[in-house]
Design a protein around this motif. Sequence first.
Motif, PDB file in Angstrom:
ATOM      1  N   UNK A  17      31.412  53.722  49.499  1.00 41.98           N
ATOM      2  CA  UNK A  17      30.477  52.678  49.934  1.00 41.98           C
ATOM      3  C   UNK A  17      29.782  51.984  48.768  1.00 41.98           C
ATOM      4  N   UNK A  18      29.913  52.521  47.563  1.00 37.98           N
ATOM      5  CA  UNK A  18      29.271  51.934  46.389  1.00 37.98           C
ATOM      6  C   UNK A  18      30.002  50.671  45.986  1.00 37.98           C
ATOM      7  N   UNK A  19      29.278  49.568  45.829  1.00 39.62           N
ATOM      8  CA  UNK A  19      29.877  48.289  45.472  1.00 39.62           C
ATOM      9  C   UNK A  19      29.369  47.815  44.119  1.00 39.62           C
ATOM     10  N   UNK A  20      30.281  47.198  43.361  1.00 43.26           N
ATOM     11  CA  UNK A  20      29.890  46.588  42.094  1.00 43.26           C
ATOM     12  C   UNK A  20      29.060  45.337  42.357  1.00 43.26           C
ATOM     13  N   UNK A  21      29.545  44.495  43.278  1.00 40.37           N
ATOM     14  CA  UNK A  21      28.829  43.283  43.687  1.00 40.37           C
ATOM     15  C   UNK A  21      28.450  43.438  45.156  1.00 40.37           C
ATOM     16  N   UNK A  22      27.204  43.191  45.514  1.00 41.33           N
ATOM     17  CA  UNK A  22      26.763  43.468  46.889  1.00 41.33           C
ATOM     18  C   UNK A  22      27.374  42.568  47.938  1.00 41.33           C
ATOM     19  N   UNK A  23      27.944  41.424  47.536  1.00 41.82           N
ATOM     20  CA  UNK A  23      28.409  40.441  48.514  1.00 41.82           C
ATOM     21  C   UNK A  23      29.874  40.619  48.913  1.00 41.82           C
ATOM     22  N   UNK A  24      30.594  41.554  48.280  1.00 33.37           N
ATOM     23  CA  UNK A  24      32.012  41.709  48.608  1.00 33.37           C
ATOM     24  C   UNK A  24      32.470  43.126  48.317  1.00 33.37           C
ATOM     25  N   UNK A  28      38.169  43.297  46.944  1.00 29.75           N
ATOM     26  CA  UNK A  28      38.150  41.831  46.861  1.00 29.75           C
ATOM     27  C   UNK A  28      37.637  41.377  45.491  1.00 29.75           C
ATOM     28  N   UNK A  29      36.641  42.055  44.961  1.00 31.73           N
ATOM     29  CA  UNK A  29      36.124  41.716  43.637  1.00 31.73           C
ATOM     30  C   UNK A  29      37.243  41.779  42.607  1.00 31.73           C
ATOM     31  N   UNK A  30      38.029  42.846  42.653  1.00 31.08           N
ATOM     32  CA  UNK A  30      39.102  42.999  41.681  1.00 31.08           C
ATOM     33  C   UNK A  30      40.178  41.935  41.898  1.00 31.08           C
ATOM     34  N   UNK A  31      40.537  41.681  43.147  1.00 27.99           N
ATOM     35  CA  UNK A  31      41.536  40.655  43.443  1.00 27.99           C
ATOM     36  C   UNK A  31      41.102  39.304  42.890  1.00 27.99           C
ATOM     37  N   UNK A  32      39.859  38.924  43.146  1.00 27.64           N
ATOM     38  CA  UNK A  32      39.379  37.623  42.680  1.00 27.64           C
ATOM     39  C   UNK A  32      39.311  37.571  41.158  1.00 27.64           C
ATOM     40  N   UNK A  33      39.015  38.707  40.524  1.00 29.45           N
ATOM     41  CA  UNK A  33      39.006  38.750  39.062  1.00 29.45           C
ATOM     42  C   UNK A  33      40.400  38.495  38.503  1.00 29.45           C
ATOM     43  N   UNK A  34      41.412  39.080  39.133  1.00 24.17           N
ATOM     44  CA  UNK A  34      42.787  38.861  38.675  1.00 24.17           C
ATOM     45  C   UNK A  34      43.181  37.399  38.853  1.00 24.17           C
ATOM     46  N   UNK A  64      30.481  45.389  32.343  1.00 23.96           N
ATOM     47  CA  UNK A  64      29.357  45.236  31.409  1.00 23.96           C
ATOM     48  C   UNK A  64      28.351  44.232  31.947  1.00 23.96           C
ATOM     49  N   UNK A  65      28.839  43.148  32.547  1.00 27.99           N
ATOM     50  CA  UNK A  65      27.944  42.121  33.094  1.00 27.99           C
ATOM     51  C   UNK A  65      27.040  42.699  34.178  1.00 27.99           C
ATOM     52  N   UNK A  66      27.575  43.594  34.985  1.00 20.88           N
ATOM     53  CA  UNK A  66      26.800  44.202  36.060  1.00 20.88           C
ATOM     54  C   UNK A  66      26.098  45.490  35.622  1.00 20.88           C
ATOM     55  N   UNK A  67      26.157  45.800  34.335  1.00 18.22           N
ATOM     56  CA  UNK A  67      25.511  47.004  33.783  1.00 18.22           C
ATOM     57  C   UNK A  67      25.973  48.263  34.512  1.00 18.22           C
ATOM     58  N   UNK A  68      27.271  48.354  34.738  1.00 17.41           N
ATOM     59  CA  UNK A  68      27.846  49.499  35.439  1.00 17.41           C
ATOM     60  C   UNK A  68      27.997  50.670  34.474  1.00 17.41           C
ATOM     61  N   UNK A  69      27.729  51.858  34.956  1.00 20.25           N
ATOM     62  CA  UNK A  69      27.878  53.084  34.172  1.00 20.25           C
ATOM     63  C   UNK A  69      29.375  53.392  34.034  1.00 20.25           C
ATOM     64  N   UNK A  70      29.942  53.086  32.871  1.00 17.14           N
ATOM     65  CA  UNK A  70      31.378  53.270  32.658  1.00 17.14           C
ATOM     66  C   UNK A  70      31.751  54.748  32.712  1.00 17.14           C
ATOM     67  N   UNK A  79      35.566  54.830  42.853  1.00 18.80           N
ATOM     68  CA  UNK A  79      34.514  53.823  42.920  1.00 18.80           C
ATOM     69  C   UNK A  79      34.887  52.542  42.174  1.00 18.80           C
ATOM     70  N   UNK A  80      36.019  52.538  41.486  1.00 18.13           N
ATOM     71  CA  UNK A  80      36.412  51.357  40.714  1.00 18.13           C
ATOM     72  C   UNK A  80      36.987  50.260  41.615  1.00 18.13           C
TER      73      UNK A  80
END
Length: 246
Positions: A17-24, A28-34, A64-70, A79-80
Amino acid sequence: MTPDFIAVIDGSTSKSPIRIAPTMSNGRLCMEAVVQYIRTQLASDATLDDFCRGITDYIASIYRHHAIDIQRLSAHPWERPTASAAIYSRHRNEIWLVGDCQCLTQGQRYAIEKPAEHIAAEKRAARLRQALAQGARLEDLQANDIGRAAIYADLLDSCKRQNKDFAVIDGFPIAMQHVAALPAGATVVLATDGYPFLHDTLCASERHLQALLSTDPLCIHHYVATKGVIPGNQSFDDRAYIRFDT
């Protein structure tokens, strides 16, 4: 599609349930990044190696932009944000497979299956077939997939091996021994794994899929999968298909 590349990109179903971006969703975040990386940064003469290194760095920059704990993502790969892709390079006349997308070319289907996924799928199917035999209603099992719940731990365990035993796009170094660069024939079909039966026309692929779903919406008999059709969805998985001449 760009002047240099044609691709289908499939974001993976999130296992957390943990999301990098709250809106998607993470998939989907990874798909759009590609998509964005191919459109704006991938050089026309890039190799498969260039793509894999570049997209990894690009997604890492999103972390890094989202200050994610790598370190957390390293320890908790489920969670990736994760995706797979099938990409055609016009300059190299090659098809690149990274993850479990698929292609047809020169009369041959190519796909890189996740190891042991069929074992989890059969475990789910056995649980659902048992429930049906004991009187459960198909509609109730579609709404509450107890078979999927039974393999949730297996799916998480599989994520622990991503970019080790199989390749995905997730912002961590891609397991290059599990990707493929294939020579393209005169006609190419690229598709996501939402098409369990890939044919050389969209109509035939859709027709075969709909025949399956009309008789086996849980995907536990004729095509055994890790998920089935849930209420409100048209199929067991999202799908993309493109056919073109090179």
